[in-house]
Design an enzyme around this catalytic site. Structure first.
Site, PDB file in Angstrom:
ATOM      1  N   GLU A 294      10.495  -4.485   4.482  1.00 40.05           N
ATOM      2  CA  GLU A 294      10.521  -6.058   4.064  1.00 40.05           C
ATOM      3  C   GLU A 294      10.284  -6.038   2.523  1.00 40.05           C
ATOM      4  O   GLU A 294      11.043  -6.531   1.789  1.00 40.05           O
ATOM      5  CB  GLU A 294       9.698  -6.911   4.689  1.00 40.05           C
ATOM      6  CG  GLU A 294      10.062  -7.134   6.374  1.00 40.05           C
ATOM      7  CD  GLU A 294       9.356  -6.153   7.218  1.00 40.05           C
ATOM      8  OE1 GLU A 294       9.090  -4.838   6.805  1.00 40.05           O
ATOM      9  OE2 GLU A 294       9.125  -6.594   8.551  1.00 40.05           O
TER      10      GLU A 294
ATOM     11  N   GLU B 222      -4.844  -7.555  15.098  1.00 44.65           N
ATOM     12  CA  GLU B 222      -4.278  -6.149  14.513  1.00 44.65           C
ATOM     13  C   GLU B 222      -5.424  -4.884  15.063  1.00 44.65           C
ATOM     14  O   GLU B 222      -5.067  -3.913  15.240  1.00 44.65           O
ATOM     15  CB  GLU B 222      -3.566  -6.267  13.290  1.00 44.65           C
ATOM     16  CG  GLU B 222      -2.526  -4.933  13.198  1.00 44.65           C
ATOM     17  CD  GLU B 222      -1.840  -5.339  11.973  1.00 44.65           C
ATOM     18  OE1 GLU B 222      -2.485  -5.218  10.892  1.00 44.65           O
ATOM     19  OE2 GLU B 222      -0.646  -4.833  11.620  1.00 44.65           O
TER      20      GLU B 222
ATOM     21  N   GLY C 113      -4.866  -2.160   5.453  1.00 46.44           N
ATOM     22  CA  GLY C 113      -4.128  -3.316   4.794  1.00 46.44           C
ATOM     23  C   GLY C 113      -4.761  -4.719   5.227  1.00 46.44           C
ATOM     24  O   GLY C 113      -4.767  -5.614   4.304  1.00 46.44           O
ATOM     25  N   ARG C 114      -5.239  -4.906   6.316  1.00 52.76           N
ATOM     26  CA  ARG C 114      -5.657  -6.147   6.598  1.00 52.76           C
ATOM     27  C   ARG C 114      -7.226  -6.458   6.187  1.00 52.76           C
ATOM     28  O   ARG C 114      -7.724  -7.577   6.495  1.00 52.76           O
ATOM     29  CB  ARG C 114      -5.599  -6.383   8.067  1.00 52.76           C
ATOM     30  CG  ARG C 114      -6.212  -5.449   8.981  1.00 52.76           C
ATOM     31  CD  ARG C 114      -5.763  -5.343  10.623  1.00 52.76           C
ATOM     32  NE  ARG C 114      -6.314  -4.518  11.385  1.00 52.76           N
ATOM     33  CZ  ARG C 114      -5.787  -3.212  11.308  1.00 52.76           C
ATOM     34  NH1 ARG C 114      -4.897  -2.939  10.821  1.00 52.76           N
ATOM     35  NH2 ARG C 114      -6.120  -2.385  12.221  1.00 52.76           N
TER      36      ARG C 114
ATOM     37  N   LYS D   1       9.477  -1.458  14.628  1.00 52.73           N
ATOM     38  CA  LYS D   1      10.111  -1.084  13.328  1.00 52.73           C
ATOM     39  C   LYS D   1      11.115   0.136  13.509  1.00 52.73           C
ATOM     40  O   LYS D   1      12.468  -0.036  12.849  1.00 52.73           O
ATOM     41  CB  LYS D   1       9.072  -0.321  12.537  1.00 52.73           C
ATOM     42  CG  LYS D   1       7.984  -1.315  11.580  1.00 52.73           C
ATOM     43  CD  LYS D   1       7.363  -0.522  10.648  1.00 52.73           C
ATOM     44  CE  LYS D   1       5.949  -0.970  10.253  1.00 52.73           C
ATOM     45  NZ  LYS D   1       5.115  -0.043   9.483  1.00 52.73           N
TER      46      LYS D   1
ATOM     47  N   HIS E 214      -5.103 -34.538  17.205  1.00 53.49           N
ATOM     48  CA  HIS E 214      -3.974 -35.290  17.751  1.00 53.49           C
ATOM     49  C   HIS E 214      -2.879 -34.552  18.298  1.00 53.49           C
ATOM     50  O   HIS E 214      -1.674 -35.080  18.465  1.00 53.49           O
ATOM     51  CB  HIS E 214      -3.367 -36.163  16.392  1.00 53.49           C
ATOM     52  CG  HIS E 214      -4.582 -37.108  15.862  1.00 53.49           C
ATOM     53  ND1 HIS E 214      -4.623 -38.263  15.922  1.00 53.49           N
ATOM     54  CD2 HIS E 214      -5.609 -36.732  15.111  1.00 53.49           C
ATOM     55  CE1 HIS E 214      -5.797 -38.845  15.603  1.00 53.49           C
ATOM     56  NE2 HIS E 214      -6.421 -37.830  14.901  1.00 53.49           N
TER      57      HIS E 214
ATOM     58  N   LYS F 156       0.838  -1.162  -0.046  1.00 50.19           N
ATOM     59  CA  LYS F 156       0.075   0.013  -0.131  1.00 50.19           C
ATOM     60  C   LYS F 156       0.794   1.281   0.039  1.00 50.19           C
ATOM     61  O   LYS F 156       0.721   2.236  -0.722  1.00 50.19           O
ATOM     62  CB  LYS F 156      -0.830  -0.117   1.421  1.00 50.19           C
ATOM     63  CG  LYS F 156      -1.798   1.195   1.421  1.00 50.19           C
ATOM     64  CD  LYS F 156      -2.789   0.833   2.390  1.00 50.19           C
ATOM     65  CE  LYS F 156      -3.556   2.070   2.952  1.00 50.19           C
ATOM     66  NZ  LYS F 156      -4.509   1.734   4.028  1.00 50.19           N
TER      67      LYS F 156
HETATM   68  C1  G6Q Z   1      -2.538  -3.927   8.141  1.00 49.45           C
HETATM   69  C2  G6Q Z   1      -1.405  -3.239   8.243  1.00 49.45           C
HETATM   70  C3  G6Q Z   1      -0.052  -4.226   8.128  1.00 49.45           C
HETATM   71  C4  G6Q Z   1       0.436  -3.755   6.356  1.00 49.45           C
HETATM   72  C5  G6Q Z   1       1.802  -4.238   6.182  1.00 49.45           C
HETATM   73  C6  G6Q Z   1       2.222  -4.015   4.691  1.00 49.45           C
HETATM   74  O1  G6Q Z   1      -3.697  -3.555   8.328  1.00 49.45           O
HETATM   75  O2  G6Q Z   1      -1.346  -1.999   8.269  1.00 49.45           O
HETATM   76  O3  G6Q Z   1      -0.054  -5.399   8.224  1.00 49.45           O
HETATM   77  O4  G6Q Z   1      -0.458  -4.203   5.737  1.00 49.45           O
HETATM   78  O5  G6Q Z   1       2.626  -3.549   6.962  1.00 49.45           O
HETATM   79  O6  G6Q Z   1       2.114  -2.633   4.436  1.00 49.45           O
HETATM   80  P1  G6Q Z   1       2.318  -2.087   2.949  1.00 49.45           P
HETATM   81  O7  G6Q Z   1       1.196  -2.540   2.154  1.00 49.45           O
HETATM   82  O8  G6Q Z   1       2.283  -0.579   2.992  1.00 49.45           O
HETATM   83  O9  G6Q Z   1       3.550  -2.670   2.497  1.00 49.45           O
END
Ligand code: G6Q
Length: 544
Positions: free
Chosen positions: A216, A357, A271-272, A508, A388, A210
């Site tokens: 990462e 989250e 994001g989620r 972070k 199990h 996003k």
């Molecule tokens: C979700 C969070 C988080 C996010 C990641 C990736 O709600 O905001 O999990 O999706 O940190 O972020 P980017 O899509 O910006 O790389």
């Protein structure tokens, strides 16, 4: 819109529930079922293809009425309507919360800052569909003229868990002649393993981020670029082998991806909550645009149900309320998500992010501290595997673990008796958890007295049962939206911001600082605590 509701424990319904729990909390499910032959039907709802049996929750009709009263007092319906209407419910980030607009039909109108966002949603969907079709048909050629056979999604958190979960869940719907991989971890082993047997001239990377600044993802994307170009030896190849999913065009072109190959979304998609935005590009390539639209249709149908059904018949609302009842009144700190469907193996991980989250917060909307617990811990594995392993603790441990069972009438693969046995197990587990086995029953089986306590099951362990027809894209969309709205309702009642995630920031920032200290040639003076300093020094010394 502010939510000036009294603190949870001061709401009248909460007080009534507290008194009610003192009265009924000790009752056993055996007793509750014996007293009411209609109980199963009374506590079952059916909507959007989901048969939701919550009769094995430790409730009476009065409990449910009081919980619904709590929802009323907490203004759940008004907050829900505000969310769908595009109000900025994500208070701390001043953003609307409109993942529901991602699945709104073309003629719907959803306004953010005075503009209808639905046309833009459909425009992106159409661009995604055209692109997915070009990849699937082989029309899109790589730099050397080869069709794309491998798709690697690089993203993390919300830009990974949804795509990977949906890919695994819908494997029977995917193009089996295409290979899909998902790289998220900064651990180089992730990218190395994902690419080791792929040929760069047939591989497309979808860089899903996003913000397009996540450490990462950016480091993985740079390494993927280097891997690609080491073989293709021409910067122009990037245009054929990299596409981006992002809200940040400037960052995308800085990376070298032509913004013509970028699929956008908007800051009002968290994001989620983004797996049905352009973040789902890999999903769409895998299952095709029509099946992707079925996924959206399933979520949309659940959105409509959530919007329109009376609260007492509203699946996400009832589910949320029962979750609160267990969490607060029975001190259940976790929820086990137990899909009896192997294709849902990543669903618990997906839900962990969505739920924890969103609602893992101790600060109220007004900035105070909550006076109660918020999100329980979600965890789980597909059945029957878990039986199990950790089910021992659910049956005979000292903690109460409410379970969400998810099962489907029809399997993707008919294979002998497998499915009957699978479903027998999920039904049996819910039965065993609820009713247990009394000492008398154990003795009657001829068990010696000394062994009776060990073989006795107290039971009275609550569970939800979600029974669906088949794991189709539509069904997956409905399940995803069910949990999304359940999380929303709980967040409203807890009076927290379910849509920010400040809790991930500190780690972070510290990692940024430490990475500089690990890589610096100058061996900088370390000013952390003694333990952190020693770990940094040890790593530096060992790595040379
Ligand atoms: C979700 C969070 C988080 C996010 C990641 C990736 O709600 O905001 O999990 O999706 O940190 O972020 P980017 O899509 O910006 O790389």
């Amino acid at each position: 819109m502010t939510n000036a509701i009294p603190p949870l424990k001061q709401r009248a319904a909460w007080k009534a529930l507290t008194a009610h729990h003192a009265e009924v909390g000790g009752r056993h499910l055996r007793q509750l079922f014996a007293e009411d032959p209609q109980r199963a039907g009374r506590f079952t709802l059916e909507a959007v293809g989901i048969h939701y049996d919550f009769s094995k929750q430790r409730i009476t009709q009065e409990t449910l009425a009081m919980l619904l009263q709590l929802a009323d007092e907490s203004r759940v319906a008004a907050r829900r309507d505000a969310m769908f209407a595009g109000e900025k419910l994500n208070l701390t980030e001043k953003r609307a919360v409109l993942h529901t607009a991602l699945r709104a039909p073309k003629d719907a109108k959803v306004t953010v800052d005075g503009a209808n966002v639905v046309p833009a949603v459909h425009e992106v969907l159409e661009r995604m569909a055209a692109f997915a079709d070009r990849i699937r048909s082989g029309e899109w050629k790589g730099h050397t003229g080869m069709p794309i056979r491998n798709i690697v999604n690089i993203g993390i958190g919300g830009s990974d868990l949804g795509p990977v979960m949906a890919y695994e869940a819908l494997r029977p719907y995917t193009r089996r002649d295409l290979t899909f991989r998902f790289v998220s971890n900064i651990d180089g082993n992730d990218l190395a393993e994902a690419t080791r047997d792929l040929s760069p001239d047939e591989t497309l990377f979808v860089i899903a981020s996003k913000t397009f600044t996540t450490m990462e993802t950016m480091v993985n994307a740079q390494s993927a670029r280097a891997w690609s170009l080491a073989s293709l030896k021409d910067d122009a190849a990037v245009a054929k082998h990299f596409v981006a999913v992002s809200t940040h065009a400037a960052e995308v072109s800085k990376f070298g991806i032509d913004t013509a190959n970028m699929f956008g979304f908007w800051d009002w998609v968290g994001g989620r909550y983004s797996m049905e935005s352009a973040i789902g590009l890999s999903t769409m390539i895998a299952i095709g645009p029509d099946a992707f639209r079925d996924l959206l249709a399933g979520s949309y149908a659940m959105d409509e149900h959530f919007l329109q059904a009376p609260l007492a018949q509203n699946l996400p609302v009832v589910m949320a309320l029962l979750g609160l009842w267990n969490n607060h009144f029975f001190d259940a700190h976790t929820v086990a998500v137990l899909p009896y469907e192997n294709y849902l193996k990543r669903f618990p991980a997906y839900l962990q992010q969505m739920v924890m989250e969103s609602n893992g917060k101790y600060v109220t909307l007004e900035g105070g501290r909550v006076s109660h617990h918020t999100s329980p811990i979600y965890w789980g594995e597909p059945g029957t595997n878990g039986q199990h392993s950790f089910y021992q603790l659910i049956h005979q441990g000292t903690r109460l673990i409410p379970a969400d069972f998810i099962a489907f009438v029809k399997p993707a693969h008919e294979l002998g008796r497998h499915h009957d046995i699978l479903i027998a197990n999920v039904i049996a587990q819910a039965e065993a958890l609820a009713f247990g086995k009394t000492p008398d029953e154990v003795r009657a089986e001829g068990t010696p007295d000394w062994l009776v306590p060990h073989r006795t099951f107290e039971g009275n362990r609550p569970s939800n049962m979600f029974f669906l027809e088949a794991l189709t894209p539509f069904a997956l969309g409905s399940l995803v939206a069910l949990y999304e709205h359940c999380v929303f309702v709980q967040g409203v009642i807890w009076n927290i911001d379910s849509f920010d995630q400040w809790g991930v920031e500190l780690g972070k920032q510290l990692a940024q600082r430490i990475v500089g200290e690990l890589e610096s040639k100058a061996a900088p003076a370390l000013t952390h605590d003694g333990s952190t300093n020693a770990l940094i020094e040890r790593y530096r010394a060992r790595r040379g």
